[in-house]
Design a protein around this motif. Structure first.
Motif, short mmCIF file in Angstrom:
data_model
loop_
_atom_site.label_atom_id
_atom_site.label_comp_id
_atom_site.label_asym_id
_atom_site.label_seq_id
_atom_site.Cartn_x
_atom_site.Cartn_y
_atom_site.Cartn_z
N SER A 148 -11.60 23.17 -12.79
CA SER A 148 -11.24 22.49 -11.53
C SER A 148 -10.43 23.41 -10.63
O SER A 148 -10.48 23.29 -9.41
N LYS A 149 -9.66 24.30 -11.24
CA LYS A 149 -8.85 25.21 -10.41
C LYS A 149 -9.52 26.58 -10.39
O LYS A 149 -9.53 27.30 -11.38
N THR A 150 -10.11 26.91 -9.25
CA THR A 150 -10.81 28.20 -9.19
C THR A 150 -10.15 29.13 -8.20
O THR A 150 -9.45 28.71 -7.29
N THR A 151 -10.41 30.41 -8.39
CA THR A 151 -9.90 31.44 -7.50
C THR A 151 -11.10 32.14 -6.89
O THR A 151 -12.11 32.34 -7.55
N LYS A 152 -10.95 32.50 -5.59
CA LYS A 152 -12.05 33.23 -4.94
C LYS A 152 -12.00 34.70 -5.32
O LYS A 152 -10.91 35.27 -5.46
N GLY A 153 -13.14 35.31 -5.47
CA GLY A 153 -13.16 36.74 -5.78
C GLY A 153 -14.46 37.36 -5.33
O GLY A 153 -15.43 36.66 -5.03
N GLN A 163 -22.57 42.62 -2.26
CA GLN A 163 -21.32 41.97 -2.66
C GLN A 163 -21.59 40.54 -3.10
O GLN A 163 -22.25 39.78 -2.40
N ALA A 164 -21.07 40.23 -4.28
CA ALA A 164 -21.20 38.86 -4.77
C ALA A 164 -19.88 38.14 -4.51
O ALA A 164 -18.81 38.62 -4.89
N ASN A 165 -19.98 37.00 -3.82
CA ASN A 165 -18.78 36.18 -3.59
C ASN A 165 -18.76 35.06 -4.62
O ASN A 165 -19.69 34.26 -4.69
N ILE A 166 -17.72 35.03 -5.41
CA ILE A 166 -17.69 34.06 -6.49
C ILE A 166 -16.39 33.25 -6.46
O ILE A 166 -15.43 33.59 -5.76
N ARG A 167 -16.40 32.15 -7.20
CA ARG A 167 -15.15 31.44 -7.52
C ARG A 167 -15.06 31.38 -9.03
O ARG A 167 -16.02 31.03 -9.70
N TYR A 168 -13.91 31.77 -9.57
CA TYR A 168 -13.83 31.86 -11.02
C TYR A 168 -12.61 31.14 -11.57
O TYR A 168 -11.68 30.81 -10.82
N TYR A 169 -12.64 30.88 -12.84
CA TYR A 169 -11.50 30.24 -13.52
C TYR A 169 -11.41 30.82 -14.91
O TYR A 169 -12.37 31.32 -15.47
N THR A 170 -10.21 30.74 -15.47
CA THR A 170 -10.06 31.16 -16.85
C THR A 170 -9.71 29.94 -17.68
O THR A 170 -9.23 28.94 -17.15
N GLY A 171 -9.95 30.03 -18.97
CA GLY A 171 -9.76 28.87 -19.83
C GLY A 171 -10.97 27.96 -19.70
O GLY A 171 -12.06 28.40 -19.30
N THR A 172 -10.79 26.69 -20.03
CA THR A 172 -11.94 25.80 -20.00
C THR A 172 -11.89 24.83 -18.82
O THR A 172 -12.82 24.06 -18.59
N PHE A 215 -17.55 31.33 -13.87
CA PHE A 215 -17.52 31.52 -12.42
C PHE A 215 -18.77 30.94 -11.80
O PHE A 215 -19.75 30.63 -12.49
N LYS A 216 -18.72 30.76 -10.49
CA LYS A 216 -19.85 30.24 -9.75
C LYS A 216 -20.18 31.23 -8.65
O LYS A 216 -19.29 31.74 -7.97
N LEU A 217 -21.46 31.56 -8.53
CA LEU A 217 -21.87 32.50 -7.49
C LEU A 217 -22.10 31.73 -6.20
O LEU A 217 -23.08 31.00 -6.06
#
Ligand code: HEM
Lengths: 588, 372
Positions: free
Chosen positions: A305-310, A293-302, A270-272
């Motif tokens: 390029s496709k991230t989800t906001k969380g 609150q930390a706003n991040i974008r994360y991905y699963t697997g390796t 993930f990226k903060l």
């Protein structure tokens, strides 16, 4: 296995009002088995030989008395761990050791810095659980036996029971018996008829609840063990704008479990993007945090390029790729540009560690690649204090008055020489190892120090270099945690509560009804009740049963001898005055 | 979760006024209870009315009966209470006292049968009701002022704790249970509790630190407060049991018990009744306390990523739990009932208190937002 509760001496010779049971011995089989508590056999002399001793010891271990003592020991043993710093907070342990040079080695030897994993603590709870197992298994068998057996037949003398009632009726003994059976069945008693007497028993759920509770305790222990075997936890500090990939090399610290190590880490990252914080700006609790609150974008697997906001905040971890990510703390990092004696430029962002709630922070900046003016390797190191909202006082020196960067200042001392990074030893990134470092000094010999605002530059003497404070960034630290056994613990916990409720709120009790022919032709009805738990309302219940039997076995008001076993109680012929009883005497 | 941005100062002030007024009215209730005990005293009573001679001899009779009971274990005791309103003819049920019951009847209560004393007792209860309404109102306004559960710091815990304890007492009174004897002790301790809360623990109405922003605050903390309040009532019952038990032993041994001490003890319920009261209260909340700990563990899992970490607060909650389990076991173990079990119950309550005051104030751990 039928164990008669030995209650003859239960009352501790009159010192224990309200807690004794009627003498089970008096009542024979009828009084037995109202619980599956093990008989106390503490006074027995051990049999001969090793086997005899072993059996004796086992019986001691599984007795209620030893269970009681072990429970008490367990609570005593848990105390020191709450008062002495524990190994999971190593900083505090170190501070304690520094302060108590005499006590600390002793404590160390006794395992007082890791009480909950110390041999003696483990010994107590393992003994307790062995005792528990030794108790549950026979009790379960016994309970099953009781479920399959019929309620025991009425004792010969019903008047000896804690609750007793009698009256005369014209109905035949058979009619009375049938009426009693019906009433007891309707009240969901298990009944058994022998001749013209009925035995009824109810409240088996109490015993079941009690067993469920103790089994659940076992379940909890197993879940605990599983958790510690399979638990893994890693910590990572991420500066705003940076990212994290879940692999061992990325962690600041990582502790795996026996069954879960570095190879088992799930791939994700993930990226903060940003960290939001809000604080009370007025009032006596000014500066108290209201929101992190930390706003991040994360991905699963390796594939990143496709991230989800969380978002992750305290109390609200985010589940990524099967692992939970928790927000633990946050603070500030300083962005600096360091130029060495040769003009080589290093841009770096260094996290500082907060020391108080206004985020006065300390940290060090290390420039291992620096080269001195003479062209020789000459590493640079800076030790600093950072205050987001600067203030200073004579006693405290420099500190921060508010946790947001309203007036950020960085105070620095500077060193050069050998940072000690090549020694191969793990080094604390928040500390300078000064053994091979020389501090820069002013012309008068006082240590060089400087207080920088954003944009300010610190000049080292003799052209050794410069440091510029470019800005401030926020960081957040996270714990990535892998846990199993949670569900087991939860289920056991719920089982324990349900079991307890059954055990404490349900009463196991027996009611017997006997109809016998009176001397003068009528029928004598006798009711006796026996309860086990302390809050038995057996007398009231007995009265209710009697009332419901009355339509089928109406009272014949006739004074005189009624042939009952005991002396007729005063007022036993039902008069117009309704007499109910409190459950006073019925503490069986 | 929604976080109120500001604190409603008006509501916070109402709350403070109400808590202070409640203290004033509790003080009146306390005085009225004192008067009840004083007027119920035997010496005064003996002078005043003839009915009391009868009572005194009844007292003696009870003592004799107790001795008789000791000699004859099968002593029969009939306890009659008013039945329902429907008069189904109900055969009498004879209850037999268990061997250890001394057959002592409950004392007549603080008023000791004295009319004036009884009047003061009733006044005290009325004051207590009024004080409790103010007290509960104070807690409610505190909650309204911050738009959250009023359980963020020790001041708020303490005020709520007192309100629950008194509320429980009033519920028992409303259910016509014989609990007025607890009135004096309760008003005294509630005054202490509120006094301590206002003077030492007071914290202004404020918002919570992020770790407390969770609906588990409602669940976990409310259960902890309710458990504590009921454990407290049980502890008072246990303490009085120990005193009254000693008194009964003395009476049964034929020792003089006419002093002031005896005069107070005489009016308390029988040791058996006190013991049962304490047991019932403890047994009632033990499952709730268990739930409190489990709820706390679930919360810790959500907030910190582990459900159990041997944090001091957690550790002491566990110690308290084990101590109460000990007590329950003792009551089911031959040779451990009565006084020994009662001591265990007091130790267990001491653990609870230490977890509340001691750990919050002296020990630092993750649960350190007590706001002292
Ligand atoms: C892990 C520690 C244990 C805890 C926390 C615990 C807790 C409890 C509780 C709360 C009760 C309910 C008491 C009541 O019904 O009034 C109980 C009952 C009981 N426990 Fe345990 N217990 C533990 C271990 C044991 C062990 C090791 C034994 C075996 C000797 C045991 C035997 C019993 C029995 C026989 C009862 C029923 C007593 C009765 O029939 O009244 N317990 N326990």
């Amino acid at each position: 296995m039928s164990i008669t509760e030995k209650t003859g001496n239960a009352g501790t010779d009159g010192n224990a009002p309200g807690t004794a049971r009627p003498d089970g011995d008096d009542l024979g089989a009828a009084g037995a088995q109202l619980s599956t508590a093990p008989a106390d056999s503490i006074d027995e002399v051990p049999g001969l030989g090793v086997l005899g001793w072993l059996r004796w010891m086992w019986r001691q271990l599984t007795s209620m008395r030893i269970a009681l003592i072990l429970l008490f020991l367990l609570s005593l043993a848990a105390i020191p761990g709450s008062l002495i710093p524990q190994h999971n907070d190593q900083l505090k342990v170190d501070a304690f050791k520094a302060r108590h040079t005499v006590l600390a080695p002793l404590y160390e030897r006794l395992g007082l810095f890791h009480v909950y994993s110390s041999p003696w603590f483990s010994a107590i709870y393992i003994l307790l659980f062995v005792s528990l197992a030794g108790c549950i298994v026979p009790r379960t068998w016994q309970f099953v036996g009781q479920l399959r057996a019929r309620p025991p037949a009425a004792p010969r003398n019903l008047t000896r029971l804690p609750a007793y009632s009698t009256w005369r009726t014209d109905a035949s003994p058979a009619e009375v018996t049938e009426a009693a059976r019906k009433v007891l069945r309707a009240r969901r008693f298990r009944t058994s008829v022998t001749g013209t007497s009925v035995a009824g028993e109810k409240g088996y759920l109490r015993e079941f609840g009690n067993l469920l509770f103790h089994v659940s305790l076992f379940g909890l222990l197993v879940a605990f063990a599983l958790t510690s075997l399979e638990k893994a936890e890693g910590g990572k500090l991420v500066v705003e704008g940076d990212g994290f990939v879940n692999s061992l090399t990325q962690y600041d610290d990582f502790s795996g479990g026996t069954w879960y190590g570095a190879d088992d880490l799930q791939p994700f990252g993930f990226k903060l993007d940003s960290f939001e914080s809000k604080y009370a700006t007025s009032g006596p609790e000014k500066g108290t945090a209201l929101k992190f609150q930390a706003n991040i974008r994360y991905y699963t697997g390796t594939d990143d390029s496709k991230t989800t906001k969380g978002t992750i905040s305290v109390n609200h971890p985010l589940s990524i790729g099967g692992e939970k990510v928790y927000l633990i703390s946050h603070g500030y990092a300083v962005k600096v540009t360091v130029t060495d004696g040769q003009g080589n430029v290093t841009h770096t962002t260094v996290p500082f560690l907060p020391q108080d709630s206004a985020l006065t922070s300390v940290g060090v900046i290390k420039i291992p690649d620096a080269i001195g003016k003479d062209g020789k390797e000459d590493q640079l190191g800076f030790r600093g204090i950072f205050a987001p909202t600067f203030a200073t006082s004579k006693t405290l020196g420099m500190y921060s008055t508010f946790p947001t960067p309203q007036n950020p200042r960085l105070a620095l001392n500077a060193f050069h020489g050998d940072l000690g990074l090549d020694a191969g030893l793990q080094q604390n990134v928040y500390k300078l190892d000064e053994t091979h470092l020389k501090q820069f000094r002013n012309a008068d010999g006082s240590p060089l120090s400087d207080l920088l605002g954003v944009g300010d530059t610190m000049k080292l003497p003799d052209g050794a270099g410069t440091l510029r404070l470019d800005g401030v960034a926020t960081w957040a630290s996270f714990t990535v945690s892998h846990q199993s056994g949670n569900l087991g613990a939860l289920v056991s916990g719920i089982g324990a509560i349900l079991g307890l409720a059954g055990s404490l709120f349900i009463q196991r009790r027996r009611i017997w009804v006997r109809a016998s022919a009176g001397k003068d032709g009528g029928t004598v009805v006798e009711l006796g009740g026996l309860g086990r738990s302390e809050s038995a309302r057996i007398a009231d219940e007995l009265g209710d049963v009697a009332v419901h039997m009355l339509p089928d076995a109406p009272v014949t008001p006739e004074p005189g001898g009624d042939g009952g076993d005991g002396a007729p109680p005063p007022g036993s012929q039902s008069g117009p005055d309704t007499t109910a009883t409190d459950d006073e005497g019925a503490r069986a | 979760m929604n976080i109120a941005a500001a604190v409603n100062e008006n509501f916070a002030n109402y709350s403070n006024y109400m808590i202070r007024s409640a203290m004033f009215v509790y003080a009146l209730a306390f005085l009225a209870h004192l008067a009840e005990w004083v007027f119920g005293g035997r010496s005064k009573v003996a002078v005043q009315s003839a009915a009391l001679t009868a009572e005194a001899s009844a007292e003696q009779a009870a003592a004799e009966a107790a001795e008789a009971a000791r000699r004859k274990a099968a002593q029969q005791v009939t306890v009659k209470t008013a039945g329902g309103t429907v008069t189904l003819e109900r055969p009498a049920v004879v209850t037999r006292a268990s061997a250890s019951d001394r057959g002592m009847e409950d004392g007549p209560g603080a008023a000791g049968g004295d009319e004036k004393g009884d009047l003061y007792g009733r006044i005290a209860v009325s004051f207590t009701v009024l004080a409790w309404l103010l007290h509960a109102g104070g807690v409610a306004f505190r909650a309204a002022s911050v738009e959250r559960a009023p359980w963020g710091n020790m001041y708020e815990f303490s005020t709520t704790f007192g309100a629950v304890a008194v509320g429980m007492y009033l519920v028992l009174l409303a259910l016509r249970k014989n609990v007025r004897w607890i009135g004096l002790f309760l008003t005294t301790t509630v005054l202490l509790d509120l006094g301590l809360a206002l003077s030492v623990l007071y914290t202004n109405s404020e918002q919570l630190v992020p770790a407390l922003h969770s609906y588990w605050l409602w669940i976990h903390v409310s259960c902890a407060i309710i458990s504590g309040a009921i454990f407290y009532l049980a502890a008072v019952g246990t303490l009085l049991f120990l005193f009254r038990d000693r008194y009964e032993v003395a009476v049964a041994a034929g020792k003089d018990s006419n002093g002031r001490w005896g005069d107070i003890m005489r009016r308390l319920p029988a040791a058996a009744t006190l013991d049962k009261f304490a047991y019932r209260m403890n047994a009632l909340v033990f499952p709730l306390w268990t739930f409190t700990i489990i709820a706390g563990a679930i919360w810790a899992q959500a907030a910190w990523g582990r459900y159990w970490g041997w944090d001091p607060k957690e550790t002491w909650a566990f110690i308290t739990w084990v101590a109460y389990a000990c007590y329950l076991h003792a009551r089911a173990t031959a040779g451990w009932k009565g006084r020994k079990a009662a001591y265990l119950a007091l130790i267990a309550f001491a653990c609870f208190l230490f977890n509340y005051y001691g750990v919050n104030i002296f020990v630092s751990g993750k649960h350190s937002y007590a706001g002292v």
